[in-house]
Design a protein around this motif. Structure first.
Motif, mmCIF file in Angstrom:
data_model
loop_
_atom_site.group_PDB
_atom_site.id
_atom_site.type_symbol
_atom_site.label_atom_id
_atom_site.label_comp_id
_atom_site.label_asym_id
_atom_site.label_seq_id
_atom_site.Cartn_x
_atom_site.Cartn_y
_atom_site.Cartn_z
ATOM 1 N N ASP A 219 0.804 -1.227 0.000
ATOM 2 C CA ASP A 219 0.000 0.000 0.000
ATOM 3 C C ASP A 219 0.836 1.277 0.000
ATOM 4 O O ASP A 219 0.307 2.372 0.119
ATOM 5 C CB ASP A 219 -0.961 0.002 1.194
ATOM 6 N N ASP A 220 2.140 1.170 -0.151
ATOM 7 C CA ASP A 220 3.022 2.336 -0.174
ATOM 8 C C ASP A 220 2.897 3.066 -1.503
ATOM 9 O O ASP A 220 2.662 2.446 -2.535
ATOM 10 C CB ASP A 220 4.472 1.880 0.037
ATOM 11 N N ASN A 221 3.084 4.378 -1.504
ATOM 12 C CA ASN A 221 2.960 5.138 -2.749
ATOM 13 C C ASN A 221 4.199 5.044 -3.636
ATOM 14 O O ASN A 221 4.236 5.659 -4.700
ATOM 15 C CB ASN A 221 2.611 6.602 -2.464
ATOM 16 N N THR B 29 3.639 4.071 -7.404
ATOM 17 C CA THR B 29 3.194 5.029 -8.417
ATOM 18 C C THR B 29 4.224 6.109 -8.731
ATOM 19 O O THR B 29 3.961 6.984 -9.553
ATOM 20 C CB THR B 29 1.896 5.725 -7.949
ATOM 21 N N GLN B 30 5.389 6.078 -8.108
ATOM 22 C CA GLN B 30 6.409 7.109 -8.326
ATOM 23 C C GLN B 30 7.123 6.935 -9.666
ATOM 24 O O GLN B 30 7.197 5.831 -10.206
ATOM 25 C CB GLN B 30 7.451 7.066 -7.199
#
Length: 150
Positions: free
Chosen positions: A125-127, A130-131
């Motif tokens: 669930d870490d962003n 999407t980086q």
């Protein structure tokens, strides 16, 4: 004697109740600004770090020595909402200590005062997923490219 203690407790509770409104009253008072209680200002943010340079110079602070990181890539730094520091995501192809490829691994690094002070492997669930990532050229990788192969 018991009645005196009850009166004292009631008096103290009443005083605490009356004084608890002083902070609220001060913020809405018609007093000059010089007489009002000043709100504390948040600490200023430090300038965004050069994540490529930090990670390239300290690969061992992100990856274990035996993992032989290659194709190292970093994301742009983001302000850490828990303080005045920064966070960034780092990806690399890693190898286990027995030489077996582990594939692409991603870590979140925490940067404060221009240094990496912590890192942890990202979760689903870490962003970091999407980086956008940019490759770095570490001194280790550059040295390996320069030295002739036997």
């Amino acid at each position: 004697m018991g009645q005196g203690q009850v009166h004292l407790a009631a008096l103290l509770a009443g005083a605490a109740f009356i004084l608890s409104g002083c902070g609220l009253a001060d913020s809405h008072a018609v007093w000059p600004e010089a007489l009002k209680v000043k709100a504390t200002e948040p600490a200023p943010l430090e300038t965004p770090p050069d994540v490529k340079r930090l990670v390239a110079g300290k690969l061992d602070s992100v990856f274990t020595t035996g993992s032989q990181p290659t194709h190292v890539r970093v994301s742009a730094p983001l302000h850490d909402p828990r303080g005045t520091g920064w966070t960034a995501c780092v990806r690399a192809e890693l190898t286990s200590v027995i030489g077996k490829p582990l594939g692409t691994q991603t870590y979140r690094v925490f940067i404060n005062d221009g240094a990496i002070f912590d890192r942890r492997q990202v979760e689903a669930d870490d962003n970091c997923v999407t980086q956008n990532y940019e490759p770095i050229e570490s001194s280790v990788q550059l040295e390996a490219q320069r030295s002739p192969k036997p």
